[in-house]
Design an enzyme around this catalytic site. Structure first.
Site, mmCIF file in Angstrom:
data_model
loop_
_atom_site.group_PDB
_atom_site.id
_atom_site.type_symbol
_atom_site.label_atom_id
_atom_site.label_comp_id
_atom_site.label_asym_id
_atom_site.label_seq_id
_atom_site.Cartn_x
_atom_site.Cartn_y
_atom_site.Cartn_z
ATOM 1 N N CYS A 382 53.368 15.702 91.255
ATOM 2 C CA CYS A 382 53.357 16.748 90.226
ATOM 3 C C CYS A 382 54.006 18.026 90.748
ATOM 4 O O CYS A 382 55.226 18.082 90.863
ATOM 5 C CB CYS A 382 51.936 16.961 89.715
ATOM 6 N N HIS A 509 50.387 11.836 88.052
ATOM 7 C CA HIS A 509 49.343 11.796 89.086
ATOM 8 C C HIS A 509 48.896 10.362 89.358
ATOM 9 O O HIS A 509 47.922 9.895 88.754
ATOM 10 C CB HIS A 509 48.129 12.605 88.634
ATOM 11 N N GLU A 511 47.254 9.268 91.692
ATOM 12 C CA GLU A 511 45.939 9.195 92.357
ATOM 13 C C GLU A 511 44.806 8.852 91.393
ATOM 14 O O GLU A 511 43.742 8.429 91.816
ATOM 15 C CB GLU A 511 45.636 10.498 93.109
HETATM 16 N N1 GLN Z 1 51.883 23.840 87.823
HETATM 17 C C1 GLN Z 1 52.722 22.744 87.527
HETATM 18 C C2 GLN Z 1 52.850 22.512 86.036
HETATM 19 O O1 GLN Z 1 52.059 23.005 85.280
HETATM 20 C C3 GLN Z 1 52.234 21.484 88.208
HETATM 21 C C4 GLN Z 1 50.904 21.015 87.708
HETATM 22 C C5 GLN Z 1 50.261 20.012 88.601
HETATM 23 O O2 GLN Z 1 50.667 19.847 89.755
HETATM 24 N N2 GLN Z 1 49.226 19.344 88.136
HETATM 25 O O3 GLN Z 1 53.744 21.829 85.597
#
Ligand code: GLN
Length: 539
Positions: A382, A509, A511
């Protein structure tokens, strides 16, 4: 339907969630279909807006619900797939009651805690029962500690509910602490007695008492707890501190036959569980053949729970390779061009997890650069993908001051930015891309190899910003391969560097989808790459 309610007494952090999840594991191995849910007495509608410092990780479900991290344990310890209905907070309960009151839904009655708020809680229990009609057992964990003001209404609702569905269909399990007073050399049962007394005051008699203890529970104490708490002594179960891994918890609880007590109490006929696969998984964690050091470079690094699912996923992947993954926690604010080699020079792999806000971002970009330039296996998740893209734009494509508009609104090269349709939405949460969606994997890429050449995958998301399509060609031409895009909008999902031993970063994600005996392919391949990198270096 049969119900298990898990409450906690004496102190928080007793591992109530793990106890509930472990009971789930054992019941599933008795061929029962289970689901789990969590009732959280706090007033937030969901944990999505809470800082990780407050609440640890936000666990995201397939349907996009942002939930308590205990739901992560539930999904990892069992095969259940949870939905937003499996996490109820006081915030949701009151929101529903007040909305209904405003609509005139109470037909002029005085709206009261009892019965209206408790009815709302019971309504959720009935909803979840209906939605899971194929299940044999629903396990509900009640957050907080018995005696807290805010948990009282939930307990009252459970008391009423147990009468409505028949007490024989309900098993109340209370998890307490047996502290050891070192000076006296004695284990004390009084806090347990008093917290059970509190529960009985509300009208709930626990059927089973799980005692968290650093030591063994002797027969005298077992009998004492049984007598004061009005249960049979066999129903007092020890829950010892596990030596190596939380995945030992089901095995530990099985020692005192908790699963047997539960099914007997609920009148369920089911075979004794065989847990060979689980035991093998635990054995691989306890007796690894190899070891790797992986740096996790993030901004909430001092917090045990902020990257929970990531640490668990590394454990799952490690076990599959009989490898102990030592996590080296690195605060990204400490990483700079000058310090990177000192901090990251010796690790076998580098992982940058998700995150929000600009603190520590430059250190993460520097980390991605260091991994890229030095051939260290790199896995970005992410925000980790976003910073890897920013590094590539700045330091390979020569796009000076490239950035994400999350961190620099005026960047001349906003390589990560909001999608057009998101702009102007002010409500936090409303602009997030959340939950599971489908992405296409491009054939011939490393991602295709990692995912066993499937055409498409479904992964969970939680982010606002995206790889800016205006920079796609330029960045791709410079060598960063986009190996997966979303099926609906073509948004960038995975980037990778073919010229690097292992450099893969995902906008989603992974995970949240890793399971003990089914490690996620991205984690598994990353750990394998770290292992290969380590063995390539002469000792
Ligand atoms: N802050 C970034 C976004 O909003 C990444 C978010 C995250 O890593 N969950 O896109």
């Amino acid at each position: 339907m049969k119900y298990i309610f898990v409450t906690g007494g004496v102190v928080s952090s007793l591992g109530k969630g793990l106890a509930a999840a472990s009971i789930g594991t054992l019941l599933e191995h008795r061929n029962l279909k289970v689901t789990l849910q969590k009732f959280d007495p706090y007033l937030n509608v969901d944990p999505g807006t809470m800082s990780p410092f407050q609440h640890g990780e936000v666990y995201v479900l397939d349907d996009g619900a942002e939930t308590d991290l205990d739901l992560g344990h539930y999904e990892r310890f069992t095969n259940c797939v949870l939905t937003k209905f499996n996490n109820l907070t006081s915030g949701q309960v009151f929101e529903n009651v007040i909305k209904r009151e405003r609509r005139g839904g109470y037909l002029g009655k005085t709206v009261q805690f009892i019965p209206h708020v408790t009815d709302e809680i019971k309504k959720r229990l009935n909803d979840v029962t209906e939605r899971n009609s194929d299940c044999d057992v629903i396990i509900t964990e009640i957050g907080g500690t018995v005696g807290d003001i805010e948990g009282h209404l939930f307990l009252e609702a459970l008391r009423q509910f147990s009468l409505e569905v028949g007490r024989e269909n309900v098993c109340f399990i209370h998890v307490t602490l047996l502290p050891l007073i070192r000076a006296a050399g004695e284990i004390k049962t009084k806090p347990t007695q008093q917290s059970v007394a509190k529960l009985r005051e509300i009208g709930i008699q626990p059927d089973i008492i799980i005692c968290r203890t650093e030591h063994d529970l002797d027969e005298d104490n077992r009998r004492k707890i049984a007598m004061f708490c009005n249960v049979e002594s066999k129903n007092v179960v020890a829950f010892r501190d596990v030596a190596h891994t939380i995945y030992e918890c089901p095995l530990d609880l099985r020692t005192d036959k908790i699963d047997r007590l539960v099914v007997d109490r609920l009148g369920i006929d089911s075979p004794t569980p065989e847990l060979e696969e689980w035991e093998e998984f635990v054995a691989n964690i306890i007796n690894p053949l190899h070891e790797v050091n992986v740096a996790v470079v993030g901004k909430y690094i001092e917090l045990q729970d902020a990257y929970k699912s990531i640490y668990e996923s590394l454990t799952h992947a490690g076990a599959a390779h009989k490898t102990k993954v030592n996590v080296v926690r690195v605060d990204s604010e400490t990483v700079s061009a000058d310090t990177a080699a000192g901090i990251l020079g010796k690790v076998d792999g580098i992982l940058i997890p998700g995150g929000f806000g600009d603190r520590g971002i430059e250190g993460m970009i520097e980390t991605a650069r260091y991994a890229r330039e030095n051939g260290i296996p790199f896995f970005g998740i992410c925000l980790g993908m976003q910073v890897a893209t920013i590094d590539y734009a700045r330091n390979v494509c020569g796009l000076e001051n490239a950035n994400s508009t999350e961190f620099d609104k005026n960047s001349p090269h906003p390589v990560i930015c909001l999608q057009e349709e998101q702009k102007g939405i002010k409500d936090m949460g409303a602009t997030m891309r959340l939950g599971s969606c489908e992405s296409i994997i491009l054939a011939g890429t490393r991602a295709a190899e990692i995912y066993d050449n499937v055409d498409s995958i479904r992964e969970r998301h939680r982010h606002r910003y995206e790889f800016n399509p205006d920079y796609r060609d330029q960045i791709q031409d410079a060598g960063l391969v986009i190996s997966s895009v979303s099926a609906d909008e073509g948004l960038v999902e995975i980037v990778e560097l073919p010229s690097h031993p292992y450099f893969v970063a995902a906008q989603f994600h992974p995970e949240f989808r890793s399971r003990p005996t089914k490690p996620h392919p991205l984690f598994s391949s990353f750990v394998k790459a770290a292992l290969d990198a380590k063995s390539a270096v002469p000792a």
